[in-house]
Design a protein around this motif. Structure first.
Motif, PDB file in Angstrom:
ATOM      1  N   THR A  19       0.840  -1.183   0.000  1.00 52.02           N
ATOM      2  CA  THR A  19       0.000   0.000   0.000  1.00 52.02           C
ATOM      3  C   THR A  19       0.881   1.239   0.000  1.00 52.02           C
ATOM      4  OG1 THR A  19      -1.698  -1.187   1.245  1.00 52.02           O
ATOM      5  CG2 THR A  19      -1.840   1.213   1.228  1.00 52.02           C
ATOM      6  N   VAL A  20       0.505   2.222  -0.796  1.00 55.39           N
ATOM      7  CA  VAL A  20       1.179   3.514  -0.800  1.00 55.39           C
ATOM      8  C   VAL A  20       0.219   4.527  -0.188  1.00 55.39           C
ATOM      9  CG1 VAL A  20       2.195   5.338  -2.202  1.00 55.39           C
ATOM     10  CG2 VAL A  20       2.550   2.927  -2.826  1.00 55.39           C
ATOM     11  N   TYR A  21       0.646   5.154   0.901  1.00 55.01           N
ATOM     12  CA  TYR A  21      -0.143   6.179   1.579  1.00 55.01           C
ATOM     13  C   TYR A  21       0.422   7.540   1.197  1.00 55.01           C
ATOM     14  CZ  TYR A  21      -1.634   2.309   4.582  1.00 55.01           C
ATOM     15  OH  TYR A  21      -2.146   1.125   5.066  1.00 55.01           O
ATOM     16  N   GLN A  22      -0.391   8.410   0.653  1.00 51.34           N
ATOM     17  CA  GLN A  22       0.004   9.779   0.326  1.00 51.34           C
ATOM     18  C   GLN A  22      -0.449  10.639   1.499  1.00 51.34           C
ATOM     19  OE1 GLN A  22       1.193   9.839  -2.983  1.00 51.34           O
ATOM     20  NE2 GLN A  22       1.989  11.899  -2.735  1.00 51.34           N
ATOM     21  N   VAL A  23       0.486  11.361   2.158  1.00 47.29           N
ATOM     22  CA  VAL A  23       0.119  12.137   3.341  1.00 47.29           C
ATOM     23  C   VAL A  23       0.493  13.601   3.186  1.00 47.29           C
ATOM     24  CG1 VAL A  23       0.291  10.139   4.878  1.00 47.29           C
ATOM     25  CG2 VAL A  23       2.276  11.624   4.584  1.00 47.29           C
ATOM     26  N   THR A  24      -0.246  14.429   3.927  1.00 50.23           N
ATOM     27  CA  THR A  24       0.026  15.862   4.022  1.00 50.23           C
ATOM     28  C   THR A  24       0.275  16.185   5.496  1.00 50.23           C
ATOM     29  OG1 THR A  24      -2.241  16.557   4.448  1.00 50.23           O
ATOM     30  CG2 THR A  24      -1.622  16.247   2.126  1.00 50.23           C
ATOM     31  N   PRO A  25       0.789  17.383   5.785  1.00 51.38           N
ATOM     32  CA  PRO A  25       1.009  17.741   7.194  1.00 51.38           C
ATOM     33  C   PRO A  25      -0.261  17.718   8.052  1.00 51.38           C
ATOM     34  CG  PRO A  25       2.278  19.190   5.787  1.00 51.38           C
ATOM     35  CD  PRO A  25       1.374  18.376   4.879  1.00 51.38           C
ATOM     36  N   ASP A  26      -1.425  17.777   7.432  1.00 50.59           N
ATOM     37  CA  ASP A  26      -2.686  17.772   8.183  1.00 50.59           C
ATOM     38  C   ASP A  26      -3.176  16.364   8.525  1.00 50.59           C
ATOM     39  OD1 ASP A  26      -2.854  20.562   8.130  1.00 50.59           O
ATOM     40  OD2 ASP A  26      -3.820  20.519   6.155  1.00 50.59           O
ATOM     41  N   ASP A  27      -2.578  15.332   7.953  1.00 54.65           N
ATOM     42  CA  ASP A  27      -3.032  13.960   8.178  1.00 54.65           C
ATOM     43  C   ASP A  27      -2.587  13.431   9.537  1.00 54.65           C
ATOM     44  OD1 ASP A  27      -4.333  13.738   5.731  1.00 54.65           O
ATOM     45  OD2 ASP A  27      -2.510  13.064   4.709  1.00 54.65           O
ATOM     46  N   ASN A  28      -3.330  12.465  10.046  1.00 52.95           N
ATOM     47  CA  ASN A  28      -2.996  11.798  11.298  1.00 52.95           C
ATOM     48  C   ASN A  28      -2.027  10.645  10.997  1.00 52.95           C
ATOM     49  OD1 ASN A  28      -2.845  10.339  13.647  1.00 52.95           O
ATOM     50  ND2 ASN A  28      -5.051  10.320  14.022  1.00 52.95           N
ATOM     51  N   LEU A  29      -0.731  10.910  11.125  1.00 55.61           N
ATOM     52  CA  LEU A  29       0.273   9.897  10.808  1.00 55.61           C
ATOM     53  C   LEU A  29       0.195   8.686  11.722  1.00 55.61           C
ATOM     54  CD1 LEU A  29       3.456  11.968   9.939  1.00 55.61           C
ATOM     55  CD2 LEU A  29       2.076  10.579   8.421  1.00 55.61           C
ATOM     56  N   SER A  30      -0.173   8.886  12.978  1.00 54.77           N
ATOM     57  CA  SER A  30      -0.219   7.769  13.935  1.00 54.77           C
ATOM     58  C   SER A  30      -1.148   6.657  13.464  1.00 54.77           C
ATOM     59  CB  SER A  30      -0.671   8.253  15.315  1.00 54.77           C
ATOM     60  OG  SER A  30       0.263   9.150  15.832  1.00 54.77           O
ATOM     61  N   SER A  31      -2.313   7.017  12.941  1.00 55.19           N
ATOM     62  CA  SER A  31      -3.256   5.984  12.502  1.00 55.19           C
ATOM     63  C   SER A  31      -2.742   5.265  11.260  1.00 55.19           C
ATOM     64  CB  SER A  31      -4.641   6.574  12.259  1.00 55.19           C
ATOM     65  OG  SER A  31      -4.603   7.503  11.201  1.00 55.19           O
ATOM     66  N   ILE A  32      -2.043   5.975  10.380  1.00 56.66           N
ATOM     67  CA  ILE A  32      -1.479   5.346   9.190  1.00 56.66           C
ATOM     68  C   ILE A  32      -0.328   4.419   9.589  1.00 56.66           C
ATOM     69  CG2 ILE A  32      -0.218   5.789   7.045  1.00 56.66           C
ATOM     70  CD1 ILE A  32      -1.896   8.430   6.872  1.00 56.66           C
ATOM     71  N   GLY A  47       5.858  20.059   2.844  1.00 55.91           N
ATOM     72  CA  GLY A  47       5.314  20.732   4.010  1.00 55.91           C
ATOM     73  C   GLY A  47       6.116  20.416   5.250  1.00 55.91           C
ATOM     74  N   ILE A  48       5.664  20.970   6.367  1.00 49.93           N
ATOM     75  CA  ILE A  48       6.342  20.761   7.651  1.00 49.93           C
ATOM     76  C   ILE A  48       5.484  19.845   8.511  1.00 49.93           C
ATOM     77  CG2 ILE A  48       7.197  21.868   9.737  1.00 49.93           C
ATOM     78  CD1 ILE A  48       7.853  24.309   8.010  1.00 49.93           C
ATOM     79  N   TYR A  49       6.074  18.735   8.950  1.00 46.21           N
ATOM     80  CA  TYR A  49       5.401  17.719   9.756  1.00 46.21           C
ATOM     81  C   TYR A  49       5.929  17.812  11.181  1.00 46.21           C
ATOM     82  CZ  TYR A  49       3.968  15.807   5.280  1.00 46.21           C
ATOM     83  OH  TYR A  49       3.400  15.640   4.037  1.00 46.21           O
ATOM     84  N   PRO A  50       5.050  18.029  12.163  1.00 44.72           N
ATOM     85  CA  PRO A  50       5.525  18.158  13.538  1.00 44.72           C
ATOM     86  C   PRO A  50       6.035  16.825  14.085  1.00 44.72           C
ATOM     87  CG  PRO A  50       3.129  18.201  13.469  1.00 44.72           C
ATOM     88  CD  PRO A  50       3.606  18.192  12.049  1.00 44.72           C
ATOM     89  N   GLY A  51       7.188  16.874  14.734  1.00 42.79           N
ATOM     90  CA  GLY A  51       7.737  15.684  15.374  1.00 42.79           C
ATOM     91  C   GLY A  51       7.369  15.669  16.829  1.00 42.79           C
ATOM     92  N   PRO A  52       7.664  14.609  17.516  1.00 41.68           N
ATOM     93  CA  PRO A  52       8.295  13.436  16.934  1.00 41.68           C
ATOM     94  C   PRO A  52       7.278  12.518  16.259  1.00 41.68           C
ATOM     95  CG  PRO A  52       8.010  13.078  19.269  1.00 41.68           C
ATOM     96  CD  PRO A  52       7.528  14.469  18.976  1.00 41.68           C
ATOM     97  N   ILE A  53       7.744  11.823  15.252  1.00 47.17           N
ATOM     98  CA  ILE A  53       6.964  10.756  14.641  1.00 47.17           C
ATOM     99  C   ILE A  53       7.436   9.474  15.316  1.00 47.17           C
ATOM    100  CG2 ILE A  53       6.510   9.469  12.526  1.00 47.17           C
ATOM    101  CD1 ILE A  53       6.973  12.138  11.011  1.00 47.17           C
TER     102      ILE A  53
END
Length: 127
Positions: A19-32, A47-53
């Protein structure tokens, strides 16, 4: 016998689907990140993604690593921001936290504003 072989082939093909997930800074990375499987890719839009991931129990394998990929155009990059407020901050500001994970690849991502230990990796390999 032919019916059994056909079912086995269908299950084998589905088991290796990527699976390829396309994400933006507004997406919930934790659920992906929670849903990632061997061979999956997260493509970060500019864009700028807030850390930490945080990556915990995220495991690819030798033939199917999990890939975290920024844009090919480095002038329009995806940036992981540790959100450090000043140069003398007293606590740690991380970009990524990797725990109990393996076979991860990071491509074309940029990092900024981290402090002390920006990339803690614990009980992990092939990162």
């Amino acid at each position: 016998m032919e019916k059994f072989l056909l079912i086995f082939l269908v299950l084998s093909i589905n088991a290796t689907a990527q699976t390829v997930y396309q994400v933006t800074p507004d997406d919930n990375l934790s659920s992906i990140i929670f849903d990632l499987e061997s061979g999956d890719t997260i493509k970060f839009e500019p864009g700028i993604y807030p850390g930490p991931i945080t990556l915990t129990n995220v495991n690819g394998d030798l033939d199917n690593p999990i890939v975290f990929m920024g844009p090919d155009d480095i002038s329009n990059s995806a940036v992981i921001d540790g959100r450090r407020p000043s140069a003398n901050a007293a606590i740690s500001y991380n970009w990524l936290e990797i725990n109990n994970s393996s076979w991860l690849e990071f491509v074309n991502l940029h990092f900024q504003n981290a402090w002390i230990a920006p990339l803690p990796v614990n009980n992990s390999s092939y990162v």
